[in-house]
Design a protein around this motif. Structure first.
Motif, short mmCIF file in Angstrom:
data_model
loop_
_atom_site.label_atom_id
_atom_site.label_comp_id
_atom_site.label_asym_id
_atom_site.label_seq_id
_atom_site.Cartn_x
_atom_site.Cartn_y
_atom_site.Cartn_z
N ALA A 93 -14.35 8.84 2.11
CA ALA A 93 -13.10 9.52 2.46
C ALA A 93 -12.54 10.29 1.28
O ALA A 93 -12.10 11.44 1.41
N ILE A 94 -12.56 9.68 0.09
CA ILE A 94 -12.03 10.37 -1.08
C ILE A 94 -12.91 11.55 -1.45
O ILE A 94 -12.43 12.60 -1.87
N GLN A 95 -14.23 11.42 -1.25
CA GLN A 95 -15.13 12.53 -1.56
C GLN A 95 -14.89 13.71 -0.63
O GLN A 95 -14.96 14.86 -1.06
N SER A 96 -14.60 13.44 0.63
CA SER A 96 -14.33 14.55 1.55
C SER A 96 -13.04 15.27 1.16
O SER A 96 -12.92 16.48 1.31
N GLN A 97 -12.06 14.52 0.63
CA GLN A 97 -10.84 15.14 0.15
C GLN A 97 -11.11 15.99 -1.09
O GLN A 97 -10.61 17.12 -1.21
N ILE A 98 -11.90 15.45 -2.01
CA ILE A 98 -12.21 16.18 -3.24
C ILE A 98 -12.95 17.47 -2.93
O ILE A 98 -12.69 18.52 -3.52
N ALA A 99 -13.88 17.41 -1.97
CA ALA A 99 -14.75 18.54 -1.67
C ALA A 99 -13.96 19.79 -1.31
O ALA A 99 -14.33 20.91 -1.70
N SER A 100 -12.88 19.63 -0.58
CA SER A 100 -12.12 20.79 -0.14
C SER A 100 -10.86 21.03 -0.96
O SER A 100 -10.19 22.05 -0.78
N ALA A 101 -10.54 20.10 -1.88
CA ALA A 101 -9.29 20.24 -2.65
C ALA A 101 -9.49 20.78 -4.05
O ALA A 101 -8.72 21.62 -4.52
#
Length: 387
Positions: free
Chosen positions: A315-323
């Motif tokens: 979940a945190i990686q998906s946030q990092i990917a687009s942020a």
């Protein structure tokens, strides 16, 4: 003449018994009562020493105003270290015995509105002059009560100042400026004392004056030379355990304050989730600092912080990917020299995990080399400039 601690103790005791303030006349009378004759210079020196003890930082007071000092450390009685930019050095400064150091610690904590005693033997606060103050009382700390003071920079350094200091190659200024102009979201990483806050101050000072900066911090350290800055500072719970205001609370409030740039002084807890969510919902150009040994360690570091907010690594990686778009990393060599070493782009691996890949490398000789992700970073800069 340097006033001895024994003489100060005697004068302090005389004034305390009289309930008198340390005015020059009263100090002179106390010295006469001590049975010795002193000149005006000694009287004024005693007055100043007692004033520092009452409302300043006692024997450390002059260190906090000495140009070039960034840190002052006290390891119990009469053991004082300072950092003037070349690493820690011990200086011959007498702080008095353990009760004296403890009194100084509790008074500085009280000046910041915090209690420091056996029931609460440690404190981390910002003093009225902006100094970051941390203390741990003995016997929790050994060899005695330990004080750590981080002195705020009296001057906001420009990017050109960093070039002059050897922290950044001249051609690196344009790269960092392009990153800001393209409104990319970035983190500044590095270890303690590498200059993360200094660099962020310099970068924010170049943001167009038409933009509004909203800065969220645990202790107010960022002071960019910018005309439109709003600062939000967290607050610990009071002695009854109530009244706490966390960084998460403040990041959420900041989003309602129409920030053109959302800045978190340092992400080190669950507030990383709120920052990433903000960067994913139209708040471009946001930035923060984070403790990490290398730029490559940043994704793992963010995963660990995200777990504090209840997120899984995926979940945190998906946030990092687009942020996030980039990580600027700083180091400090054995001589104490701080240097920006590289800019890494946040990229997605074929396996779907987040990593950082070198895009620009700043060598110790001042040369700039392209990394494997240089084209990717250029595309991000071009896309941001065109938006």
């Amino acid at each position: 003449m340097t006033v001895s601690l024994e003489l100060l103790d005697r004068v302090r005791g005389t004034l305390a018994s009289q309930g008198a303030d340390p005015t020059p006349a009263r100090v002179a009378a106390a010295l006469r009562a001590d049975g010795a004759v002193f000149g005006d210079s000694t009287i004024l020196e005693v007055v100043e020493a007692l004033r520092r003890e009452a409302i300043g930082a006692g024997p450390l007071d002059r260190l906090l105003t000495e140009p070039g000092i960034t840190d002052v450390l006290v390891n119990g009685p009469n053991e004082v270290y300072v950092d003037r930019g070349a690493g820690l050095e011990r200086i011959p400064l007498r702080t008095g015995d353990e009760p004296s150091v403890r009194r100084l610690a509790t008074r500085l904590a009280a000046a910041a509105g915090r209690r420091l005693d056996d029931s609460t033997p440690y404190v981390d606060v910002r003093l009225p002059d902006g100094t970051r103050f941390h203390a741990v009382l003995a016997p929790i700390a050994s060899p005695g009560t330990c004080l750590s003071l981080r002195v705020p920079s009296r001057k906001v350094l420009s990017l050109q100042d960093l070039v002059t200091a050897g922290a950044l190659p001249p051609s690196g200024v344009a790269i960092l400026q392009d990153l800001l102009d393209a409104r990319l979201a970035f983190l500044i990483s590095g270890g303690t004392g590498t200059g993360k806050t200094t660099l962020l101050n310099s970068l924010l000072s170049t943001v167009p004056t038409t933009e509004r900066l909203v800065i969220v911090e645990d202790a107010s350290e960022l002071r960019p030379a910018h005309p439109h800055v709003v600062r939000l500072e967290s607050r610990p719970p009071n002695n009854e355990g109530t009244g706490e205001i966390t960084l998460r609370d403040l990041v959420r409030q900041a989003l309602r304050m129409r920030p053109d740039r959302l800045v978190v002084g340092e992400v080190r807890g669950p507030e990383v989730l709120d920052l990433l969510i903000a960067l994913n919902t139209g708040h471009e150009g946001g930035c923060a600092t984070v403790h990490a040994n290398s730029a490559a360690d940043v994704p793992t570091r963010l995963e660990a912080l995200g777990s504090l907010a209840g997120l899984t690594p995926q979940a945190i990686q998906s946030q990092i990917a687009s942020a996030l778009h980039a990580v600027i990393h700083l180091t400090r060599d054995p001589t104490g020299r701080r240097r920006i070493t590289e800019i890494q782009a946040v990229t997605l691996t074929p396996r779907g995990t987040i990593t950082t890949t070198p895009a620009v490398l700043f060598t110790p000789t001042g040369a700039i080399e392209e990394g494997p992700a240089s084209r990717h970073l250029t595309q991000l800069l071009t896309r941001g400039a065109a938006a």
